[in-house]
Structures are given as C-alpha cells and as structure tokens.
Design a protein around this motif. Structure first.
Motif, mmCIF file in Angstrom:
data_model
loop_
_atom_site.group_PDB
_atom_site.id
_atom_site.type_symbol
_atom_site.label_atom_id
_atom_site.label_comp_id
_atom_site.label_asym_id
_atom_site.label_seq_id
_atom_site.Cartn_x
_atom_site.Cartn_y
_atom_site.Cartn_z
ATOM 1 N N LEU A 5 -19.748 2.345 -13.127
ATOM 2 C CA LEU A 5 -18.904 3.358 -12.493
ATOM 3 C C LEU A 5 -18.843 3.152 -10.986
ATOM 4 O O LEU A 5 -17.782 3.239 -10.368
ATOM 5 C CB LEU A 5 -19.445 4.759 -12.805
ATOM 6 C CG LEU A 5 -19.207 5.235 -14.242
ATOM 7 C CD1 LEU A 5 -19.864 6.583 -14.459
ATOM 8 C CD2 LEU A 5 -17.714 5.322 -14.538
ATOM 9 N N GLN A 6 -20.010 2.865 -10.399
ATOM 10 C CA GLN A 6 -20.045 2.646 -8.952
ATOM 11 C C GLN A 6 -19.190 1.442 -8.560
ATOM 12 O O GLN A 6 -18.411 1.497 -7.612
ATOM 13 C CB GLN A 6 -21.497 2.418 -8.498
ATOM 14 C CG GLN A 6 -21.664 2.287 -6.998
ATOM 15 C CD GLN A 6 -21.385 3.592 -6.268
ATOM 16 O OE1 GLN A 6 -21.998 4.599 -6.534
ATOM 17 N NE2 GLN A 6 -20.417 3.579 -5.365
ATOM 18 N N LEU A 7 -19.311 0.369 -9.325
ATOM 19 C CA LEU A 7 -18.533 -0.837 -9.033
ATOM 20 C C LEU A 7 -17.046 -0.569 -9.225
ATOM 21 O O LEU A 7 -16.204 -1.019 -8.441
ATOM 22 C CB LEU A 7 -18.979 -1.992 -9.934
ATOM 23 C CG LEU A 7 -20.365 -2.564 -9.646
ATOM 24 C CD1 LEU A 7 -20.778 -3.534 -10.743
ATOM 25 C CD2 LEU A 7 -20.382 -3.283 -8.304
ATOM 26 N N LEU A 8 -16.724 0.200 -10.274
ATOM 27 C CA LEU A 8 -15.325 0.511 -10.561
ATOM 28 C C LEU A 8 -14.711 1.285 -9.396
ATOM 29 O O LEU A 8 -13.604 0.986 -8.939
ATOM 30 C CB LEU A 8 -15.241 1.337 -11.852
ATOM 31 C CG LEU A 8 -13.849 1.477 -12.451
ATOM 32 C CD1 LEU A 8 -13.314 0.109 -12.873
ATOM 33 C CD2 LEU A 8 -13.861 2.421 -13.642
ATOM 34 N N PHE A 9 -15.466 2.261 -8.896
ATOM 35 C CA PHE A 9 -14.941 3.064 -7.792
ATOM 36 C C PHE A 9 -14.680 2.187 -6.562
ATOM 37 O O PHE A 9 -13.611 2.226 -5.966
ATOM 38 C CB PHE A 9 -15.927 4.185 -7.437
ATOM 39 C CG PHE A 9 -15.497 4.948 -6.211
ATOM 40 C CD1 PHE A 9 -14.438 5.841 -6.289
ATOM 41 C CD2 PHE A 9 -16.112 4.744 -4.990
ATOM 42 C CE1 PHE A 9 -14.021 6.525 -5.156
ATOM 43 C CE2 PHE A 9 -15.697 5.417 -3.859
ATOM 44 C CZ PHE A 9 -14.645 6.310 -3.945
ATOM 45 N N THR A 10 -15.676 1.366 -6.207
ATOM 46 C CA THR A 10 -15.500 0.506 -5.029
ATOM 47 C C THR A 10 -14.371 -0.484 -5.258
ATOM 48 O O THR A 10 -13.567 -0.744 -4.354
ATOM 49 C CB THR A 10 -16.782 -0.297 -4.736
ATOM 50 O OG1 THR A 10 -17.898 0.526 -5.028
ATOM 51 C CG2 THR A 10 -16.833 -0.731 -3.323
ATOM 52 N N GLY A 11 -14.316 -1.042 -6.468
ATOM 53 C CA GLY A 11 -13.268 -2.020 -6.776
ATOM 54 C C GLY A 11 -11.887 -1.409 -6.625
ATOM 55 O O GLY A 11 -10.988 -2.019 -6.025
ATOM 56 N N ILE A 12 -11.716 -0.205 -7.147
ATOM 57 C CA ILE A 12 -10.415 0.463 -7.029
ATOM 58 C C ILE A 12 -10.128 0.794 -5.566
ATOM 59 O O ILE A 12 -9.007 0.642 -5.080
ATOM 60 C CB ILE A 12 -10.383 1.734 -7.907
ATOM 61 C CG1 ILE A 12 -10.394 1.324 -9.385
ATOM 62 C CG2 ILE A 12 -9.153 2.578 -7.597
ATOM 63 C CD1 ILE A 12 -10.474 2.492 -10.350
ATOM 64 N N GLY A 13 -11.178 1.217 -4.849
ATOM 65 C CA GLY A 13 -11.003 1.557 -3.439
ATOM 66 C C GLY A 13 -10.516 0.370 -2.631
ATOM 67 O O GLY A 13 -9.500 0.440 -1.930
ATOM 68 N N ILE A 14 -11.208 -0.764 -2.763
ATOM 69 C CA ILE A 14 -10.831 -1.950 -1.980
ATOM 70 C C ILE A 14 -9.498 -2.492 -2.509
ATOM 71 O O ILE A 14 -8.658 -2.981 -1.743
ATOM 72 C CB ILE A 14 -11.955 -3.018 -1.986
ATOM 73 C CG1 ILE A 14 -11.769 -4.034 -0.865
ATOM 74 C CG2 ILE A 14 -12.085 -3.742 -3.299
ATOM 75 C CD1 ILE A 14 -12.399 -3.632 0.421
ATOM 76 N N GLY A 15 -9.285 -2.347 -3.825
ATOM 77 C CA GLY A 15 -8.021 -2.775 -4.424
ATOM 78 C C GLY A 15 -6.842 -1.967 -3.892
ATOM 79 O O GLY A 15 -5.752 -2.502 -3.681
ATOM 80 N N ALA A 16 -7.074 -0.689 -3.649
ATOM 81 C CA ALA A 16 -6.004 0.165 -3.115
ATOM 82 C C ALA A 16 -5.595 -0.314 -1.726
ATOM 83 O O ALA A 16 -4.415 -0.245 -1.355
ATOM 84 C CB ALA A 16 -6.469 1.614 -3.078
ATOM 85 N N VAL A 17 -6.586 -0.813 -0.966
ATOM 86 C CA VAL A 17 -6.267 -1.351 0.363
ATOM 87 C C VAL A 17 -5.338 -2.567 0.221
ATOM 88 O O VAL A 17 -4.310 -2.668 0.900
ATOM 89 C CB VAL A 17 -7.558 -1.775 1.104
ATOM 90 C CG1 VAL A 17 -7.221 -2.424 2.424
ATOM 91 C CG2 VAL A 17 -8.467 -0.586 1.294
ATOM 92 N N TYR A 18 -5.713 -3.472 -0.703
ATOM 93 C CA TYR A 18 -4.867 -4.654 -0.930
ATOM 94 C C TYR A 18 -3.475 -4.201 -1.363
ATOM 95 O O TYR A 18 -2.462 -4.744 -0.932
ATOM 96 C CB TYR A 18 -5.448 -5.552 -2.035
ATOM 97 C CG TYR A 18 -6.830 -6.086 -1.765
ATOM 98 C CD1 TYR A 18 -7.287 -6.262 -0.464
ATOM 99 C CD2 TYR A 18 -7.677 -6.434 -2.814
ATOM 100 C CE1 TYR A 18 -8.553 -6.755 -0.231
ATOM 101 C CE2 TYR A 18 -8.947 -6.936 -2.574
ATOM 102 C CZ TYR A 18 -9.382 -7.090 -1.278
ATOM 103 O OH TYR A 18 -10.634 -7.580 -1.034
ATOM 104 N N ALA A 19 -3.435 -3.183 -2.237
ATOM 105 C CA ALA A 19 -2.164 -2.708 -2.774
ATOM 106 C C ALA A 19 -1.251 -2.189 -1.665
ATOM 107 O O ALA A 19 -0.052 -2.476 -1.640
ATOM 108 C CB ALA A 19 -2.412 -1.623 -3.810
ATOM 109 N N LEU A 20 -1.841 -1.456 -0.716
ATOM 110 C CA LEU A 20 -1.027 -0.895 0.372
ATOM 111 C C LEU A 20 -0.381 -2.004 1.195
ATOM 112 O O LEU A 20 0.805 -1.924 1.541
ATOM 113 C CB LEU A 20 -1.895 -0.029 1.287
ATOM 114 C CG LEU A 20 -2.228 1.377 0.795
ATOM 115 C CD1 LEU A 20 -3.076 2.101 1.834
ATOM 116 C CD2 LEU A 20 -0.960 2.158 0.533
ATOM 117 N N VAL A 21 -1.172 -3.016 1.513
ATOM 118 C CA VAL A 21 -0.620 -4.121 2.307
ATOM 119 C C VAL A 21 0.379 -4.919 1.462
ATOM 120 O O VAL A 21 1.434 -5.335 1.951
ATOM 121 C CB VAL A 21 -1.746 -5.030 2.845
ATOM 122 C CG1 VAL A 21 -1.178 -6.196 3.625
ATOM 123 C CG2 VAL A 21 -2.688 -4.235 3.730
ATOM 124 N N ALA A 22 0.050 -5.082 0.174
ATOM 125 C CA ALA A 22 0.940 -5.829 -0.718
ATOM 126 C C ALA A 22 2.313 -5.156 -0.812
ATOM 127 O O ALA A 22 3.346 -5.821 -0.889
ATOM 128 C CB ALA A 22 0.310 -5.938 -2.101
#
Lengths: 290, 381
Positions: A5-22
């Motif tokens: 769960l902890q990894l999932l949260f961080t992964g989605i968080g950092i992924g959201a950053v990539y998504a915004l720039v993408a």
C-alpha cells in the motif's frame, strides 16, 4: 500488505507528477505535431517564480497566481519566439528550436538565480497523515487530487466547450479548421499558453517534494516523455495512464527487484512498448491516422 | 635565391606561429597559471561555485604574500559540466595551454577516474578532492589528494558508530557511482573488521525522485543505526524527509554530504541529530577557524569541505612550487610529496608516497541545524 500500500501510494504520487508534465507534451503535440522538449523547463521556471514571490513576502496563493500568470506569458513568448517563425517548416527545425529554448531557459535561470537548490514550502502546514500503516504525504495527496481534477477538466474542456472543440479541430486538420473560420494561429497560441501553465502547475506542485533546482525539470520531463509514448502520443487519457503506470512500475520494480536500476524499469517498459505496441495504450493505429 | 616548396611551407608555418609563440612566451613570463576544472553548470554547479570561492581566497592570500617564484598566480577556470565527458574536455582544453603548470581536478571520484588517463599523458600535477581510495592507488603519480580518502571515512563512521554510539546492527545506503560504491564498500569492510557486518547494503542511482523503496528496505532490515554515502544533497534531502515520514528515527552517521551546508538547509529538521564525518570542521583547528572567518567575510556564508580543499590545494601547491624553485612537474611533485605537518583548513597534511595528504576525519553533529564539532579520529596507516 502494508508495504504494498505504501509503495502504491508513492508510485501513484510520483506517477501523477509525470502525468501532469506528460499532459503538456500531449497538448502541444496534438496542436502542432511537434514534441516540445522545453516542457520540463516550464516546470522549473514556474517553481523558481514561486520561490522568488514567496521570498518577496507575498502570500502563497498570490505567489501561485503570479507564477501561473508568468507561465502564461512565457507560453506566449515561447509560441511567438520558437514555434511561430518556424511554423511552415517541417517538424525537425521546430523540435531543435525547443531543445535550444530548453537550454536557454535552464541557463538563464542559472545565470539569474544561481545554482543553489531552493526549498519551497508545501500548501499545507501538516506534512502528511498516517492512515493505519500507510503514510500519506500531503503534497502527494494534493498532486493526485489536482491530476484527477485536470483529467475531468480536460474532458469537459475539449469535449463540451466550443473553444475546446476548436482546439481539437485545429489539431486534427489545420487547413480544414481555417476554412471553417477558426483562427489556427490563435488556437496554437492558446495551446502553448495552456501547456506552459500546466507544466508550471506541475513544477509548483512537485517543488516541495523534490526541491527547486535547475535540473528538476529535465529529470521529470524525461520520464514524462516516456509516459506519453507508453500512453499513446497525442492522447490525453494516455498521458495520464502512462504517467501513473510508469510511477507505479518503477516504484515496485525498485522495491522488489533492484533500487539502482529504478530508472531502468521505466525505460525497459518504454522499449517494450516501442517494439510491441508503438502506438501506445490508447494510440490510434497508424493506418487510421493516415 | 630559389625557394623550394618545403622551405616555403616551413617558413610560412614559422611566420604564422611566431605571434602565437611570442604571445605565449610573454604570457609565461607574466604570471604562473594554475588550471581548474570545476562545475560551472550541471547538478553540482552550486558546489562548483564554492570550490571557486575557496580557490580564489587562497589565490588572493598567495598573491598578497608575493606570489609564486616572484610572479603573481593566475587561475584559469574551465567548466566540467558536472559530467565525465565534460571534465575530460575541460582538462584537455586546459592541458593544451602549455603555460599552465598544475591543475585542480574534481571533488567527484567518478570525474577524476574519467580524466586520470589524460593526467598521465599530460604529466603535470593535478590536485583532487575525490575520495575513492583507488584514485591514488592505481599507479598514477600525478594525482594529489587534499581530502582524506574513503578508507578513512568508512573506518571513522564505523569506529564512531560501534565504539562511541555502541550500535552494531548497521544498514548502509550508498549511491551507485564511483564515490558511493567505494564508500559503501569501505564502510562495510570496516564494520566487518569491528565484528558488526551490515544487515543491509543498499545502493541507489543518483537523481532519484523518490526513496520510498530504500526507506522501506532500511525499516524492514531491523537495523539500529544507519550509515550513508550520498553524492548529491538533493537526493539526501529527499531521502532524509521520507525516512522521517515513514517513521525511521535510528541514529545516522553519514559521509560529509550529511553535514554539508546545502543539505542542512534543504532537509531542515529531518537531519537534526545526525552525525557526519567531515573533512572540514570549522572548530577543529585554528587554521580552520581563520579560513572560516575570511570565507565568511568574503562571501557572507559558511564554508564547507567544497571550498576548504581547493583553498588548501592552492596554498600547498603554491608553497611547493616556491620550494621546488621551478615549475618543472617532477620537482613540483617531489615538493608536494615532501609536505609534512602542514596545518591546512582541512587538517594536518602529511603526504604519503601515494599522494594522500590527510589520514583522518572529524566527526560532527547536526544540533538543531547547527553543525557542532565532536571529535577527530586519525589513523597512522
């Protein structure tokens, strides 16, 4: 399970950053058929604008508004200075020009502000919430929230508003759009402004997590670029899904396979997509596009 | 007179070269030049600026005291872009200027490694700050180190953690570049010798945006003390914050970056209470205090090792050239190696045959954001 769960949260968080720039990549690509390699620098410039405003003692929200307004202005200048003079050329000179602009932007900030990384406080005073075994960083929560909002906003904007439809028409067929009375250059101008603001938003949101430094934009942009390819170049939903997928894959890959090769996983996925599904998750088949 | 084609070409070449030769001869006469490869751009541009500050401070002092061999000393700076190809290019640009008598290389081991083959070819002394032990142990006679190498930092971290803090269950986190890998290895070996082999040895790649997997690995290892080798302060700041957020509060003894000025600023409270080995500690000696004061007066900020080693390098190099009485590379080399009991900002220099000047470290503590000197641990071997 806690770990997952902890990894999932961080992964989605950092992924959201990539998504915004993408998202910024995709919008410009749809409108102009070129990849804007200065998209990451938009994030960096906005973060520095924010730092300057906060240091001047302005309230956080006002600094935010000024930074985004500054980005809108940068979008205008970028369009007029980099894209517009080359608009009748092939895509190559334009891409090279965006690379040039990205070098100019990062070195200008370096020259003006100096190389020291800066700290930008987050929106919230509380750094995060402990939800059972999982720690939720408040800034990541905000980033995820903004990403969800932008997905909905983009859908509404492009599908339900006249301006959005005009923008879509321009990106699909410029000649046809102009025959129908749409001002193509205005639409492209709006796209650049919107992308610059989006990139800036990503930079301001991520700054409290990754600090404000000259190279913050380029590291994120590289991943965001991979995310766009995975999602399907030119597709808004693809950019979001691609970004999130990349964030989750690299976080889990790092945790369960190898930390030093974390970046490797992202690019391994990218290569796999280029080989087996070059059009990306949501991309149209090339034949359809032709 | 009939001029053959060969004579004509030779004459033409000589004619074209003459002004350049004359200029270089004149330049050789005017000043003594020292080349410096330093990051002006790239991720370490910040530290590069401090290195230049330190070097310039020493330069001013040397010139004020009459210069070297009766001439003023001039620093020729070239940007290494914080990359390996960048420093190779920067060094070859500088090496092409034949009137440069010696050089300052990088504080980054990986960059020193990259330029090392060219250093042998050029055959002139290069002062370095990279702390990978191999750099001065690979048969390159032209590298002189102005910081203690990581054999010492690893031993000091291990010694302090095991003997002073009384902790035996270690997690090591290190960068996977040349510096971090060698440091992690040195620490691991030192711990094993002290009977406390690490329970976790975790590498990470530079410029990571997220350290959650690393922090969780530390947490799961059950370690009661953390030893680190971080290369970039940005990475360290992100790691430190995530470490505290995920509830890891074990004692932490790290390489110099833990107590570097910019880490302290970026990570804030996340680094309170940590220990770091520091080759430079302002309170460790009178020379360090004096350097600290003049640095603050000149640049209005606190100095750290990034500026202290170039300061010492310029000071000792200038003294060595004076002692050698010539700019002949071999004579300068002998004079540097003969430097013993020289009190510098970083500590007492006693050069050994490998070109290592320092043989111990200070341990300092981050006391609520203030770096406090704790003790100095020196080794004789």
């Amino acid at each position: 399970m806690d770990l997952v769960l902890q990894l999932l949260f961080t992964g989605i968080g950092i992924g959201a950053v990539y998504a915004l720039v993408a998202l910024g990549f995709v919008l410009i690509f749809r409108a102009t058929n070129v990849v804007n390699f200065a998209q990451g620098e938009f994030s960096m410039v906005a973060a520095y604008l924010m730092v300057v405003c906060v240091e001047l003692g302005l309230p956080y929200w006002l600094s935010f508004v000024i930074a985004l307004a500054g980005m809108a202005l940068l979008g205008v200048i970028f369009n007029l200075g980099v894209y517009y003079p080359l608009r009748h050329r092939t895509y190559l000179p334009v891409i090279i020009a965006t690379i040039g602009a990205s070098i100019l932007l990062s070195n200008s900030v370096l020259a003006i502000y100096g190389p020291q990384p800066q700290v930008l406080q987050g929106w919230f005073d509380t750094p995060g919430i402990q939800l059972g075994p999982v720690y939720l960083d408040s800034q990541y929560l905000l980033i995820i929230g903004v990403t969800i909002f932008l997905v909905l906003f983009n859908f509404w904007f492009f599908e339900k508003t006249l301006l959005g439809k005009k923008l879509q028409a321009t990106s699909q067929d410029k000649e046809m759009a102009s025959l129908l009375g749409i001002s193509v250059s205005t639409m492209i101008m709006i796209t650049f402004i919107y992308s610059a603001v989006l990139g800036g938003l990503a930079g301001i949101l991520v700054a409290p997590v990754l600090f404000v430094s000259i190279q913050m934009g380029s590291t994120i942009a590289l991943k965001a670029f991979a995310a766009t390819i995975i999602g399907g170049f030119g597709d808004v939903a693809g950019a979001i899904v691609g970004g999130l997928a990349l964030g989750v894959i690299e976080t889990f890959g790092a945790a369960y396979i190898s930390v030093p090769y974390k970046d490797g996983f992202a690019f391994l996925v990218l290569i796999a997509f280029l080989v087996f599904r070059p059009q990306g998750i949501f991309g149209e088949r090339v034949a359809e596009k032709a | 007179m009939k001029l053959t084609r060969r004579e004509f070409s030779a004459g033409l070449a000589a004619g074209l070269a003459a002004p350049a030769l004359m200029r270089s001869a004149w330049a050789q006469g005017a000043t003594i030049k020292i080349g410096m490869c330093v990051p002006v751009t790239g991720p370490a541009a910040e530290q590069g600026l401090w290195a230049q500050n330190g070097a310039k401070l020493a330069l001013a002092a040397v010139n004020k005291a009459g210069g070297v061999l009766g001439k003023q000393v001039e620093l020729v700076i070239e940007d290494d872009q914080t990359t390996n190809p960048g420093i190779v290019l920067a060094f070859s640009k500088l090496a092409a200027q034949s009137d440069i008598v010696a050089f300052l290389g990088s504080i980054r081991s990986t960059q020193v490694q990259a330029m090392a083959p060219d250093v042998i070819k050029v055959g002139k002394p290069v002062m370095i700050g990279g702390t990978n032990p191999d750099l001065t142990h690979s048969g390159n006679p032209w590298l002189f180190r102005f910081r203690p190498n990581d054999n010492y930092s690893g031993r000091v971290i291990a010694d302090y953690g095991v003997n002073t803090l009384g902790k035996k269950k270690w997690a090591i986190v290190h960068s996977t570049d040349a510096f971090g890998t060698a440091g992690g290895k040195a620490l691991s070996e030192a711990l094993t010798k002290l009977g406390a082999p690490p329970v976790l040895d975790q590498g990470y790649a530079n410029q990571s945006q997220d350290f959650t997997p690393v922090v969780l690995a530390v947490k799961q290892s059950g370690a009661d003390v953390l030893g680190t080798y971080f290369t970039f302060e940005n990475d360290l700041g992100i790691f430190a914050r995530q470490l505290r957020q995920l509830g890891v509060n074990i004692p932490w003894v790290g390489s110099p970056s833990v107590v570097a000025v910019s880490s302290t600023k970026l990570a804030g409270p996340a680094l309170f209470g940590t220990y770091g080995v520091a080759d430079f500690a302002e309170d460790s000696s009178d020379v360090a205090k004096a350097f600290g004061k003049s640095y603050r007066d000149a640049y209005k900020t606190a100095p750290d090792n990034q500026s202290a080693w170039p300061y010492d390098a310029i000071t000792i190099l200038s003294a060595a050239i004076n002692k050698a009485g010539s700019t002949d590379p071999t004579k300068i080399r002998e004079a540097i190696l003969a430097t013993q009991k020289f009190a510098g900002a970083e500590g007492e220099y006693n050069f050994d045959k490998n070109g290592d000047g320092l043989h111990g470290y200070n341990v300092v503590k981050n006391d609520k954001g203030k770096i406090v000197y704790d003790k100095h641990i020196d080794f004789n071997d």
